[in-house]
Design a protein around this motif. Structure first.
Motif, PDB file in Angstrom:
ATOM      1  N   ASN A  15      -1.021 -12.768   9.985  1.00 47.45           N
ATOM      2  CA  ASN A  15      -0.901 -11.654  10.922  1.00 47.45           C
ATOM      3  C   ASN A  15      -1.550 -10.436  10.250  1.00 47.45           C
ATOM      4  OD1 ASN A  15      -0.049  -9.651  12.618  1.00 47.45           O
ATOM      5  ND2 ASN A  15       2.107 -10.319  12.681  1.00 47.45           N
ATOM      6  N   LEU A  16      -2.749 -10.064  10.697  1.00 52.90           N
ATOM      7  CA  LEU A  16      -3.482  -8.977  10.032  1.00 52.90           C
ATOM      8  C   LEU A  16      -3.075  -7.608  10.577  1.00 52.90           C
ATOM      9  CD1 LEU A  16      -7.109 -10.398   9.630  1.00 52.90           C
ATOM     10  CD2 LEU A  16      -5.428 -10.036   7.829  1.00 52.90           C
ATOM     11  N   VAL A  17      -2.888  -6.695   9.631  1.00 52.62           N
ATOM     12  CA  VAL A  17      -2.487  -5.331   9.971  1.00 52.62           C
ATOM     13  C   VAL A  17      -3.662  -4.416   9.618  1.00 52.62           C
ATOM     14  CG1 VAL A  17      -0.866  -3.489   9.350  1.00 52.62           C
ATOM     15  CG2 VAL A  17      -0.064  -5.866   9.489  1.00 52.62           C
ATOM     16  N   PRO A  18      -3.992  -3.420  10.438  1.00 50.72           N
ATOM     17  CA  PRO A  18      -5.124  -2.546  10.091  1.00 50.72           C
ATOM     18  C   PRO A  18      -4.906  -1.824   8.756  1.00 50.72           C
ATOM     19  CG  PRO A  18      -4.346  -2.127  12.337  1.00 50.72           C
ATOM     20  CD  PRO A  18      -3.362  -3.051  11.712  1.00 50.72           C
ATOM     21  N   ALA A  19      -6.004  -1.686   7.994  1.00 51.89           N
ATOM     22  CA  ALA A  19      -5.917  -1.102   6.656  1.00 51.89           C
ATOM     23  C   ALA A  19      -5.433   0.348   6.684  1.00 51.89           C
ATOM     24  CB  ALA A  19      -7.285  -1.183   5.976  1.00 51.89           C
ATOM     25  N   ASP A  20      -5.655   1.023   7.782  1.00 55.33           N
ATOM     26  CA  ASP A  20      -5.239   2.432   7.819  1.00 55.33           C
ATOM     27  C   ASP A  20      -3.817   2.607   8.366  1.00 55.33           C
ATOM     28  OD1 ASP A  20      -5.705   1.708  10.368  1.00 55.33           O
ATOM     29  OD2 ASP A  20      -7.161   3.283  10.838  1.00 55.33           O
ATOM     30  N   ASP A  21      -3.111   1.467   8.563  1.00 59.02           N
ATOM     31  CA  ASP A  21      -1.764   1.576   9.122  1.00 59.02           C
ATOM     32  C   ASP A  21      -0.733   0.711   8.368  1.00 59.02           C
ATOM     33  OD1 ASP A  21       0.311   2.270  10.781  1.00 59.02           O
ATOM     34  OD2 ASP A  21      -0.310   0.977  12.445  1.00 59.02           O
ATOM     35  N   PRO A  22      -0.590   0.930   7.044  1.00 59.70           N
ATOM     36  CA  PRO A  22       0.381   0.101   6.307  1.00 59.70           C
ATOM     37  C   PRO A  22       1.819   0.283   6.797  1.00 59.70           C
ATOM     38  CG  PRO A  22      -1.094   1.214   4.783  1.00 59.70           C
ATOM     39  CD  PRO A  22      -1.324   1.826   6.134  1.00 59.70           C
ATOM     40  N   ALA A  23       2.095   1.379   7.514  1.00 53.90           N
ATOM     41  CA  ALA A  23       3.454   1.562   8.048  1.00 53.90           C
ATOM     42  C   ALA A  23       3.796   0.419   9.007  1.00 53.90           C
ATOM     43  CB  ALA A  23       3.545   2.902   8.771  1.00 53.90           C
ATOM     44  N   LYS A  24       2.784  -0.114   9.667  1.00 49.20           N
ATOM     45  CA  LYS A  24       2.989  -1.246  10.590  1.00 49.20           C
ATOM     46  C   LYS A  24       3.457  -2.475   9.790  1.00 49.20           C
ATOM     47  CE  LYS A  24       1.243  -3.712  14.353  1.00 49.20           C
ATOM     48  NZ  LYS A  24       2.081  -4.412  15.088  1.00 49.20           N
ATOM     49  N   LEU A  25       2.851  -2.653   8.617  1.00 47.40           N
ATOM     50  CA  LEU A  25       3.245  -3.777   7.751  1.00 47.40           C
ATOM     51  C   LEU A  25       4.716  -3.615   7.339  1.00 47.40           C
ATOM     52  CD1 LEU A  25       2.571  -6.285   5.978  1.00 47.40           C
ATOM     53  CD2 LEU A  25       1.875  -4.714   4.188  1.00 47.40           C
ATOM     54  N   VAL A  26       5.073  -2.413   6.916  1.00 47.02           N
ATOM     55  CA  VAL A  26       6.456  -2.162   6.500  1.00 47.02           C
ATOM     56  C   VAL A  26       7.404  -2.468   7.656  1.00 47.02           C
ATOM     57  CG1 VAL A  26       8.085  -0.387   5.687  1.00 47.02           C
ATOM     58  CG2 VAL A  26       5.736  -0.456   4.785  1.00 47.02           C
ATOM     59  N   ASP A  27       7.022  -2.052   8.858  1.00 45.74           N
ATOM     60  CA  ASP A  27       7.854  -2.290  10.035  1.00 45.74           C
ATOM     61  C   ASP A  27       8.005  -3.796  10.297  1.00 45.74           C
ATOM     62  OD1 ASP A  27       9.261  -1.425  12.392  1.00 45.74           O
ATOM     63  OD2 ASP A  27       7.545  -2.249  13.510  1.00 45.74           O
ATOM     64  N   LEU A  28       6.893  -4.535  10.194  1.00 48.76           N
ATOM     65  CA  LEU A  28       6.948  -5.993  10.432  1.00 48.76           C
ATOM     66  C   LEU A  28       7.810  -6.684   9.372  1.00 48.76           C
ATOM     67  CD1 LEU A  28       3.221  -6.683  11.384  1.00 48.76           C
ATOM     68  CD2 LEU A  28       5.211  -7.052  12.848  1.00 48.76           C
ATOM     69  N   LEU A  29       7.689  -6.245   8.130  1.00 52.98           N
ATOM     70  CA  LEU A  29       8.479  -6.865   7.065  1.00 52.98           C
ATOM     71  C   LEU A  29       9.973  -6.605   7.285  1.00 52.98           C
ATOM     72  CD1 LEU A  29       6.287  -6.136   3.887  1.00 52.98           C
ATOM     73  CD2 LEU A  29       6.509  -8.300   5.131  1.00 52.98           C
ATOM     74  N   HIS A  30      10.266  -5.472   7.912  1.00 51.49           N
ATOM     75  CA  HIS A  30      11.668  -5.128   8.161  1.00 51.49           C
ATOM     76  C   HIS A  30      12.195  -5.804   9.428  1.00 51.49           C
ATOM     77  CE1 HIS A  30      15.379  -2.951   8.373  1.00 51.49           C
ATOM     78  NE2 HIS A  30      15.035  -2.369   9.520  1.00 51.49           N
ATOM     79  N   THR A  31      11.450  -5.674  10.525  1.00 50.10           N
ATOM     80  CA  THR A  31      11.992  -6.134  11.809  1.00 50.10           C
ATOM     81  C   THR A  31      11.687  -7.597  12.117  1.00 50.10           C
ATOM     82  OG1 THR A  31       9.999  -5.360  12.916  1.00 50.10           O
ATOM     83  CG2 THR A  31      11.865  -3.838  12.865  1.00 50.10           C
ATOM     84  N   GLN A  32      10.515  -8.092  11.694  1.00 51.60           N
ATOM     85  CA  GLN A  32      10.129  -9.456  12.057  1.00 51.60           C
ATOM     86  C   GLN A  32      10.474 -10.450  10.941  1.00 51.60           C
ATOM     87  OE1 GLN A  32       5.835 -10.643  12.366  1.00 51.60           O
ATOM     88  NE2 GLN A  32       6.292 -10.644  14.554  1.00 51.60           N
ATOM     89  N   ALA A  33       9.983 -10.167   9.731  1.00 53.71           N
ATOM     90  CA  ALA A  33      10.208 -11.109   8.622  1.00 53.71           C
ATOM     91  C   ALA A  33      11.586 -10.916   8.000  1.00 53.71           C
ATOM     92  CB  ALA A  33       9.123 -10.933   7.566  1.00 53.71           C
ATOM     93  N   ARG A  34      12.150  -9.745   8.162  1.00 51.99           N
ATOM     94  CA  ARG A  34      13.483  -9.401   7.625  1.00 51.99           C
ATOM     95  C   ARG A  34      13.600  -9.650   6.135  1.00 51.99           C
ATOM     96  NH1 ARG A  34      17.094  -8.745  11.912  1.00 51.99           N
ATOM     97  NH2 ARG A  34      16.247  -9.435  13.888  1.00 51.99           N
ATOM     98  N   VAL A  35      12.607  -9.192   5.401  1.00 49.48           N
ATOM     99  CA  VAL A  35      12.643  -9.380   3.936  1.00 49.48           C
ATOM    100  C   VAL A  35      12.788  -8.052   3.192  1.00 49.48           C
ATOM    101  CG1 VAL A  35      11.500 -11.613   3.760  1.00 49.48           C
ATOM    102  CG2 VAL A  35      10.104  -9.547   3.936  1.00 49.48           C
ATOM    103  N   ILE A  36      12.722  -6.933   3.920  1.00 48.36           N
ATOM    104  CA  ILE A  36      13.040  -5.654   3.263  1.00 48.36           C
ATOM    105  C   ILE A  36      14.061  -4.904   4.122  1.00 48.36           C
ATOM    106  CG2 ILE A  36      10.839  -5.435   2.072  1.00 48.36           C
ATOM    107  CD1 ILE A  36      10.019  -3.295   4.104  1.00 48.36           C
TER     108      ILE A  36
END
Lengths: 325, 245
Positions: free
Chosen positions: B224-245
C-alpha cells in the motif's frame, strides 16, 4: 506429568518475552489437562513472582542462591533440570532468548529430551504425535518438528505468542538445589546493560536503516524515530560491515532474526539475506527512493522517496500523532 | 593450544528455499552448499589464536562425502587437519553426540562452533556438547581473547553484554565480532589438497526429534503506497488499519 516454565529475568525484572512464554506454557498445560509451575532464578521481587499467576502459573519456585544471582549457563541448567524432575514436569518451556538458547540444549541433554528451539506456535498433539512449528532457513521457511522423546523442551521465539493476562496470584515457594562446584567454572567479570535501549530480539517495533542513509552521521534521524515509537534500532549487513553501526544491530540471515509487530526499513533495498531475517515481522513498512527495490514486494506499506526528505516529515507526523493520542 | 571447530555445510545465503515430496524434503536441486557463515567466523578466530605455531586447528563435520568441498575450504582457509564423521546429520543432538564421542577420545582445549547454522537455525550444538562433555558452554559470543590458562569472552545479553572468564576446556558459539572471516589464498587452496582429512564412522545413537514437514511463509498482499510528501497518512494507517502503533 506437568509443565515447567523457566521465567527469565533481566536485572531482576521479568520481560514481556517471559510473560509470552508463561502464557504459552499455560496453553500447553491446558492442552494436557495439567498444571503449570514457573521457576525463577535470581533476585526478583516477591510481588513480581506472584504476578506470574496472572499468566497462568499455578505455583512459582523461587531460587535465590547467592551464587546464582547472575546467569551461569551450566548451573542454571542444573537447577531447572532438578526442578523439572522434582515437579514431574515432562515439558519444559523457556524463551528463545540469548540465555534460553544456551539453556534449552543443556536441558535437552540432561532430561534426554527433544528440543524445539525457535518455536512459533502451540504444539499440535494428534495420534500420540507431538509436533512443534519452528523457524528454519532464517525465516525463509518453517519446519514442523516431531519431538519423539518422553520429555520435551520448547524455546519460544519472542513476539510469536500473545500474552494472556488474567488476575490470579500464584503462591511462591523457595526452591533450593545443592549446587555442583563444577557448574561454576565461568566467572562473570562485568555486565553492561544499556537500560535506555530497547532489546532488538524482544522489540515490538524495529526501525532499521541501510546504505541509503549514506553514513553513520545520519543515524540521528533513525534513532529519533525509534525513540518516538519505543522501538529498537537495527541495520543491514553492509552497514555493520562498514562499521557504521555495531554488529549487534545487524538484522538478516547472518545477523539477528527479528519478529516484531512493525518493521520499518529505511534505505534498505531488500536483499534475500536481509528479507530472511525480517520476514516474521507482522507489518513491514519500506521507505526507499528506488521504486524497483525488491523490499517493496514484501512490504505492507511503502513510501517511494528519499530518506532525507521523508524521515523528517515522518518524525514530525509521529510527534503530532503522539501529541494527539 | 588445540582447538576444534565444528563446521556445517549449509545452503548458500542467496538460495531460494523450496521443498519436494509434499513439502517433506528440502529441495537441493541447483543449491550451492557453503561453509556456514558463523562457522567461518569461529574458524577465523581459531586460526588467529594458533598463529605462529601456537597450536593446531582441527575442523570436524558430520556429513556424507558430498560435504568434502566445504571441509577442503576450511583447510584452505588455514585449518591444520579435518575429521568427517560419515553420516547424515539427523539433528543437533545427533551431531553433538558424534562430536562428543570423538572429543572424549581426542581431547581439545577449546571447541568453537558458529552461533547457529543458517539452515535450521539451531544454536544447540555448542551447549549440547558442553553438557555431554560436562564443561562450560557460552552460546553467543562477540569476542574471544585467550591466555595460556583461560579465556575472556564477551557474551551478548538482552540489551547489553556480559564479560566472562572461563578456564579451558570450554565450548563457545561464535557470532559476528569474534573475527573477520578469512578468504583462502592460492597457497592455502593448494595445501588444502594434501592436508589430512580423516573419515570416521558414526556411532549409533537414539534421536529425539524429526522434521516431518516444511511450510513457507504466507505470501503478503500488495504494498500500500503512501505519497512521499504525506507521511502523516502512513502514521494514520499504522494506527487505524494495521493497529501496530
Amino acid at each position: 506429568m506437568s509443565v515447567l516454565i523457566y521465567a527469565e529475568n533481566a536485572g531482576g525484572k521479568f520481560k514481556k518475552s517471559t510473560f509470552e512464554a508463561v502464557s504459552y506454557a499455560k496453553a500447553i498445560a491446558d492442552q494436557n489437562n495439567t498444571t503449570l509451575t514457573a521457576i525463577s532464578i535470581g533476585d526478583v521481587a516477591n510481588d513480581d513472582l506472584a504476578a506470574l499467576g496472572k499468566y497462568g502459573a499455578a505455583k512459582v519456585l523461587n531460587v535465590t542462591n547467592d551464587k546464582l544471582k547472575n546467569f551461569i549457563n551450566q548451573a542454571y541448567a542444573s537447577v531447572i533440570a532438578e526442578a523439572a524432575k522434582a515437579q514431574g514436569a515432562d515439558i519444559v518451556v523457556l524463551s528463545n532468548s540469548f540465555s534460553g538458547r544456551g539453556l534449552a540444549p543443556r536441558l535437552g541433554v540432561k532430561l534426554e529430551a527433544g528440543v524445539a528451539d525457535g518455536a512459533v506456535s502451540l504444539p499440535e498433539q494428534n495420534d500420540g504425535k507431538f509436533t512443534v512449528k519452528k523457524t528454519a532457513f532464517s525465516g525463509k521457511a518453517f519446519a514442523v518438528v516431531e519431538l519423539t522423546s518422553t520429555n520435551k523442551v520448547i524455546a519460544l521465539t519472542p513476539n510469536s505468542y500473545k500474552v494472556v493476562d488474567g488476575s490470579s496470584v500464584a503462591p511462591v515457594e523457595d526452591f533450593s538445589v545443592e549446587a555442583k562446584a563444577s557448574d561454576f567454572k565461568e566467572m562473570i567479570k562485568d555486565i553492561v546493560r544499556s537500560t535506555d535501549k530497547v532489546s532488538l530480539p524482544d522489540a515490538e517495533i524495529v526501525v532499521s536503516a541501510g546504505r541509503g542513509l549514506k553514513g553513520p552521521e545520519n543515524w540521528g534521524m533513525v534513532e529519533e524515530l525509534a525513540n518516538l515509537l519505543g522501538a529498537a534500532t537495527a541495520c543491514s549487513k553492509p552497514v555493520s560491515d562498514a562499521g557504521w553501526r555495531p554488529h549487534s544491530e545487524h538484522v538478516g540471515q547472518t545477523g539477528i532474526a527479528v519478529s516484531p509487530n512493525l518493521y520499518i526499513a529505511i534505505g534498505i533495498s531488500g536483499a534475500i539475506q536481509h528479507l530472511a531475517g525480517i520476514s516474521a515481522s507482522k507489518v513491514i513498512v519500506v521507505i526507499n527512493k528506488d521504486a524497483e527495490a525488491p523490499f517493496f514486494k514484501v512490504a505492507d506499506y511503502g513510501i517511494v522517496g528519499d530518506a532525507f526528505e521523508v524521515l523528517p516529515k515522518l518524525i514530525a507526523a509521529v510527534k503530532e500523532y503522539k501529541a494527539s493520542a | 593450544m588445540k582447538i576444534l571447530v565444528c563446521i556445517s555445510n549449509v545452503p548458500d545465503t542467496t538460495t531460494k528455499i523450496t521443498f519436494t515430496d509434499n513439502n517433506t524434503q528440502f529441495n537441493t536441486t541447483g543449491v550451492q552448499f557453503i561453509l556456514n557463515p558463523y562457522d567461518e567466523i569461529a574458524l577465523a578466530r581459531a586460526i588467529e589464536l594458533t598463529d605462529g605455531g601456537n597450536g593446531s586447528v582441527t575442523v570436524i563435520n558430520i556429513g556424507e562425502a558430498g560435504t568434502e568441498p566445504t571441509i577442503r575450504k576450511a583447510l584452505a582457509i588455514g585449518a591444520t587437519d579435518a575429521i568427517r564423521i560419515n553420516a547424515k546429520p539427523h539433528d543437533a543432538w545427533y551431531v553433538a553426540y558424534q562430536v562428543a564421542q570423538y572429543v572424549k577420545a581426542n581431547p581439545f582445549d577449546l571447541i568453537l562452533t558458529g552461533r547457529e547454522s543458517i539452515d535450521y537455525n539451531g544454536s544447540k550444538v555448542a551447549a549440547m556438547l558442553g553438557e555431554l562433555l560436562d564443561i562450560p558452554s557460552v552460546s553467543i559470543i562477540k569476542k574471544l581473547e585467550a591466555t595460556a590458562a583461560d579465556a575472556t569472552v564477551e557474551r551478548e545479553i538482552e540489551g547489553g553484554k556480559e564479560v566472562l572468564t572461563i578456564p579451558f576446556p570450554f565450548v563457545a558459539g561464535c557470532a559476528e565480532g569474534v573475527a573477520e572471516p578469512k578468504i583462502p589464498n592460492m597457497r592455502g587452496i593448494m595445501s588444502a589438497r594434501t592436508k589430512p582429512l580423516t573419515v570416521v564412522e558414526a556411532v549409533e545413537v537414539k534421536t529425539f526429534s524429526e522434521i516431518i514437514s516444511y511450510e513457507t511463509p504466507a505470501p503478503r498482499g500488495q504494498v500500500n503506497l503512501v505519497p512521499a510528501d504525506d507521511p502523516a497518512k502512513l502514521v494514520d494507517l499504522l494506527h487505524t488499519q494495521a493497529r501496530v502503533i
